[in-house]
Design an enzyme around this catalytic site. Structure first.
Site: not given
Ligand code: GCU
Length: 740
Positions: A327, A405, A433
Site C-alpha cells: 500500500e 483484510d 474497522e
C-alpha cells in the site's frame, strides 16, 4: 511460619473461601454513575465470607524489589483496599507471620515457600505463576503467589484480584498458569500527531507532542494491558509515511527516543516491551544515506547503529514492526530484493540488541501496479510461501487471519499452512474497522476462537492454527499474536463501552486460545457491571449473540469490501462502516444480473482454493461442502442457487437482512430490561449506541437489499423489497478515492 505443618488447601475446600458482593446502593436507587475508565479493574467492594481468607488478605508480604515489584505492591494495596474496604498491611517480611498473602519469586521467598508449591514452578516458563493456599490447624490461611520471575508475579497479582472480583474467591487452587502464546501484542495504528487510523475510541493515548511529560493514563493503560497478559506494544501505525502525509518513521529518531523512553518505562513496570513501526526507507528519510538497499553494508551499519541507540535509551525495546512493499510503504522490492532479504538485514541489525523483526505479510501488489482484475486473496501466498525457511530466527512473519483484510467470515489464510519453517504471528483486528466501528455491538471472541482452532492441516489433520504459529520443531519464543488495538484516549477508552470486551477477550485468548468465549463474556460482564447475576447473564448473552447478528445484515455469506464512506476517519482516509456495494463490483465481488460472489475455485476461478492442503481444497472447492457463511467468498453463484435451508440465495439475502434488524432491536430490548440495575451514565451511553445500531442496521438492510434487487431484478417473495419502492437504490457514499 512453619512450612512443614501446613496443608495445601484443595479446590473443594477453597470453595468455602468464596467472596460475595457488597451491594453499594440502596434498593430502588440506580448504582452510582461510572464513565467506564476503570474498565475491568473496578475493584468494587466484596465481602469475604471466610474469616481465614479475610484475615489473610489483610496482611500482605512482598519480597523483592524493582519496578515490577513496586507495581505488584501498588496494585495489591489499591485493589485490596477497595475490595475489602480496609487498606491491607503491606510489608516485605516473609518470615514472621503465619497468615497472610506471601508474594515473591521462588528465589526471594526461599525456604518459606512450601516444597509442594515451589515444585509447581518447575515446568513453568518465566511468565507463569502459581497461587496456592495453605491452612494450619487453627485455620490460619496463607496464600502464596509465586513465580520464576517478577513478570509472573505481575500476572499472578492481577489474577488474584480478578478472582476476588469475580467472587469465586480463589475457587480452583492451586492455580498454575503460564501463557499459551509467547508474544501477545497490541499494534497501535496511531500517528505521531495523535490521529489514528481505523480506530474509534478517540485520539492516540500517546501524547507525543507533550511527551516526555508523564500522564496517569500511561500507567492505567499499562495496568489494563498487563492484567490481560499483553507483553508487547507497538506504539505507532504500520503506515509510517503514506505518501509523505505521515511522519511515523521519525519515532526511532533521536528526537523521539526520549519521549518513547517514558512510555517504555511505564510498560516495563508491567513486563511489557515496546516496539516501533519503522519505515524501510529510513536510512534515506533520516537524510544521511542515499540508499536503503538491504544488501548494502552501509545500510546494515546504519540500522545496527540505530538499534543500539534505541536500546541504550530503552532497555525494554523489543524490536520493529515493518509494513513494506505494501500500500505504498516502500520496501526491499524497490531494490529488486526479496522480503527475506529485507527482513533478514533488519534482523541482523536487531540481533545485536536481542530484538526481533516482525514483517507483515499484508501485501497484494507491488507499488505502481494497479491490476484490479487480479484476485487480492492469492497474492500474499504467491510472494511469501516460496520464501518459507528463508527468514532469520529473529524474524516473525505477521499474517492477517484472512487473506483479504479482516473481513467478517473470511477463511483462515492459506499462508498458515504453507510456512512450517517460519516464525509466525497471527494478526487480528480488535478495532472494528469492518466489524461495526464504535456503533455496532460485535463481540469477536467466538470468531477468534474459531480462527485459533482452525485446522490448518499443516502437519496433517489436527494442526490447529495456535499450534502452527511456532515453526515445526522450533523451541524459540518468537511467535504469537498481534491485535490492532481499540484503546484510545476517550473517557471509556473504546468509544462503545461494550467494545472493551473485545480487548479483554483478545488478551485472554492470547494467554490461552482454548478458553471458552462464553466464559470470557461472563467474566467481562461481571467485572464490568458487577456480579448481579441478571445483569451479567443478560450482558454476556448479548455479547455472544452479537457477531451472528451483525453477519445477518452486513456483507452476505463472506463477501468482501462492500462498505465504504470516504473521509470520515480521523486521519481522513475513510472508514468502512457504511454500505456501498456498488463501489467494488468486479474488484472484490463479481455481482451482476445473473448472480453474486467471487469465484476462487481451482476449476473456474482465481485458484485461491489451490493454495490449501488437499483436505481443505476439497472442502472449499465445491459449494456443496463449503461452509455456508463463506459461500460467496469462494463461489460465484446464481441467485437461484438453493441453500441448505431450501431457500434461494437471493431470498436468503433479503430474509437475513430483515432478521438482522429485528435481532438488533431485540438486543436493545434486552438492554432496556436492565434499566435501574446499571448506573445511568453507562446505561444511557450503551442505549444510545444500540439506538444507532438499530438505525444503521436498517440502512444496511435497505441499501443491500435495494442493491440486490437492482442488479438481479428479482423481487422479495415476502413483498418487502420490490421494484419502485427502493429507498436507497443506487446509493453511494462519498466520491473519494478508491480504498486502495
Ligand atoms: C487495511 C486498513 C488500512 C491499513 C491496512 C494494513 O487495509 O484499511 O488502514 O493500513 O489494512 O493493515 O496495513
Amino acid at each position: 511460619m512453619a512450612g512443614a505443618e501446613l496443608r495445601i488447601l484443595p479446590a473443594v475446600a477453597a470453595l468455602a473461601l468464596a467472596a460475595v458482593a457488597v451491594t453499594a446502593f440502596a434498593d430502588g436507587d440506580s448504582p452510582p454513575n461510572e464513565n467506564g475508565y476503570e474498565a475491568w479493574l473496578r475493584y468494587r467492594p466484596v465481602e469475604i465470607a471466610d474469616p481465614g481468607l479475610a484475615a489473610a488478605l489483610r496482611s500482605i508480604h512482598i519480597a523483592g524489589r524493582g519496578p515490577r515489584i513496586a507495581a505488584v505492591r501498588d496494585e495489591l494495596s489499591a485493589g485490596l483496599a477497595a475490595l475489602l474496604g480496609v487498606p491491607p498491611a503491606i510489608g516485605p517480611d516473609v518470615s514472621e507471620s503465619a497468615a497472610g498473602v506471601f508474594v515473591g519469586t521462588r528465589t526471594e521467598l526461599g525456604r518459606s515457600l512450601p516444597d509442594s508449591v515451589a515444585s509447581e514452578l518447575d515446568d513453568l516458563g518465566a511468565e507463569g505463576y502459581v497461587i496456592a493456599a495453605t491452612a494450619n490447624d487453627r485455620n490460619a490461611v496463607t496464600i502464596f503467589l509465586t513465580a520464576r520471575s517478577d513478570v509472573g508475579l505481575v500476572y499472578g497479582t492481577f489474577r488474584l484480584l480478578r478472582e476476588l472480583q469475580l467472587r469465586t474467591g480463589i475457587a480452583n487452587l492451586p492455580v498454575v498458569e503460564s501463557p499459551g502464546l509467547p508474544l501477545r501484542m497490541i499494534n497501535h495504528w496511531d500517528n505521531l500527531d495523535r490521529s489514528v487510523e481505523r480506530v474509534y475510541g478517540g485520539f492516540s493515548i500517546f501524547d507525543w507532542p507533550n511527551l516526555p511529560e508523564r500522564q496517569p493514563r500511561y500507567r492505567d493503560y499499562s495496568r489494563l494491558m498487563a492484567s490481560i497478559g499483553i507483553n508487547g506494544i507497538v506504539v505507532n501505525n504500520v503506515n509510517t509515511y503514506k505518501g509523505g502525509r505521515l511522519h511515523g518513521w521519525r519515532v526511532v529518531s533521536d528526537e523521539y527516543l526520549d519521549k518513547a523512553a517514558v512510555l517504555a518505562q511505564e510498560f516495563d513496570r508491567y513486563g511489557i516491551e515496546i516496539y516501533f513501526s519503522i519505515n524501510f526507507m529510513s536510512p534515506i528519510l533520516f537524510g544521511d544515506l542515499d540508499t536503503a538497499d538491504p544488501r548494502d553494508p552501509e545500510v546494515l551499519a546504519w540500522w545496527t547503529h540505530r538499534a543500539r541507540r534505541i536500546k541504550e535509551k530503552i532497555p525494554n525495546f523489543g524490536g520493529f514492526l515493518v509494513k513494506a512493499d505494501s500500500e505504498g510503504e516502500l520496501g526491499p522490492h524497490a531494490y529488486d530484493r526479496t522480503h527475506a532479504d529485507g527482513a533478514n538485514m533488519l534482523a541482523r541489525a536487531l540481533s545485536t540488541v536481542d530484538g526481533v523483526v516482525i514483517w507483515r505479510a499484508f501485501v497484494y501488489r507491488h507499488p505502481g501496479e494497479d491490476d484490479v482484475s487480479a484476485d487480492r486473496a492469492v497474492q500474499a501466498y504467491q510472494q511469501f510461501a516460496p520464501q518459507n525457511g528463508d527468514f532469520a530466527d529473529n524474524v516473525i512473519l505477521q499474517i492477517k487471519h484472512g487473506p483479504i483484510d479482516f473481513q467478517v467470515n473470511e477463511p483462515v489464510s492459506s499462508l498458515f499452512s504453507a510456512m512450517p519453517d517460519t516464525n509466525l504471528m497471527l494478526e487480528l483486528q480488535i478495532t472494528q474497522e469492518y466489524t461495526g466501528k464504535d456503533i455496532h455491538l460485535n463481540f469477536l471472541a467466538p470468531f477468534w476462537h474459531r480462527v485459533y482452532a482452525f485446522d490448518t492441516h499443516r502437519d496433517g489433520a489436527g494442526s490447529p492454527l495456535h499450534d502452527v504459529l511456532r515453526p515445526r520443531g522450533g523451541s524459540g519464543t518468537n511467535w504469537g499474536v498481534a491485535g490492532v488495538g481499540n484503546f484510545h484516549d476517550g473517557l471509556n477508552w473504546t468509544g462503545h463501552l461494550l467494545a472493551q470486551s473485545n480487548t479483554y477477550a483478545y488478551g485472554m485468548l492470547a494467554w490461552n486460545p482454548r478458553r471458552s468465549p462464553g466464559v470470557l463474556a461472563d467474566e467481562w460482564a461481571a467485572l464490568t457491571f458487577g456480579g448481579e447475576p441478571m445483569v451479567s447473564a443478560t450482558v454476556s448473552d448479548m455479547l455472544l449473540q452479537s457477531y451472528g447478528i451483525y453477519g445477518k445484515y452486513y456483507f452476505p455469506y463472506g463477501l468482501s469490501l462492500m462498505g465504504w464512506a470516504g473521509g470520515a476517519a480521523l486521519d481522513g482516509n475513510g472508514d468502512r462502516s457504511r454500505p456501498d456495494p456498488y463501489r467494488n463490483i468486479g474488484r472484490y465481488h463479481q455481482t451482476d444480473a445473473a448472480g453474486t460472489g467471487y469465484d476462487r475455485t481451482v476449476a473456474t476461478g482465481s485458484g485461491y482454493v489451490g493454495q490449501y492442503p488437499l483436505p481443505l481444497q476439497s472442502l472449499y472447492e465445491s459449494p456443496d461442502s463449503c461452509p455456508q457463511e463463506m459461500l460467496l467468498w469462494f463461489h460465484y453463484l446464481p441467485y437461484s442457487h438453493e441453500l441448505r435451508s431450501g431457500k434461494t440465495l437471493i431470498q436468503s439475502i433479503y430474509d437475513d437482512r430483515y432478521e438482522g434488524v429485528e435481532r438488533v432491536k431485540s438486543l436493545r430490548d434486552r438492554w432496556l430490561s436492565l434499566e435501574g440495575m446499571i448506573d445511568e451514565e453507562r446505561f444511557y451511553h450503551v442505549l444510545g449506541k444500540l439506538n444507532l445500531q438499530v438505525s444503521e442496521s436498517i440502512l444496511w438492510r435497505d441499501v443491500m437489499n435495494g442493491f440486490y434487487l437492482d442488479l438481479s431484478g428479482i423481487e422479495d417473495a415476502e413483498g418487502r423489497v420490490k421494484a419502485g419502492d427502493r429507498p436507497y437504490r443506487g446509493l453511494r457514499y462519498g466520491d473519494g478515492p478508491r480504498p486502495h
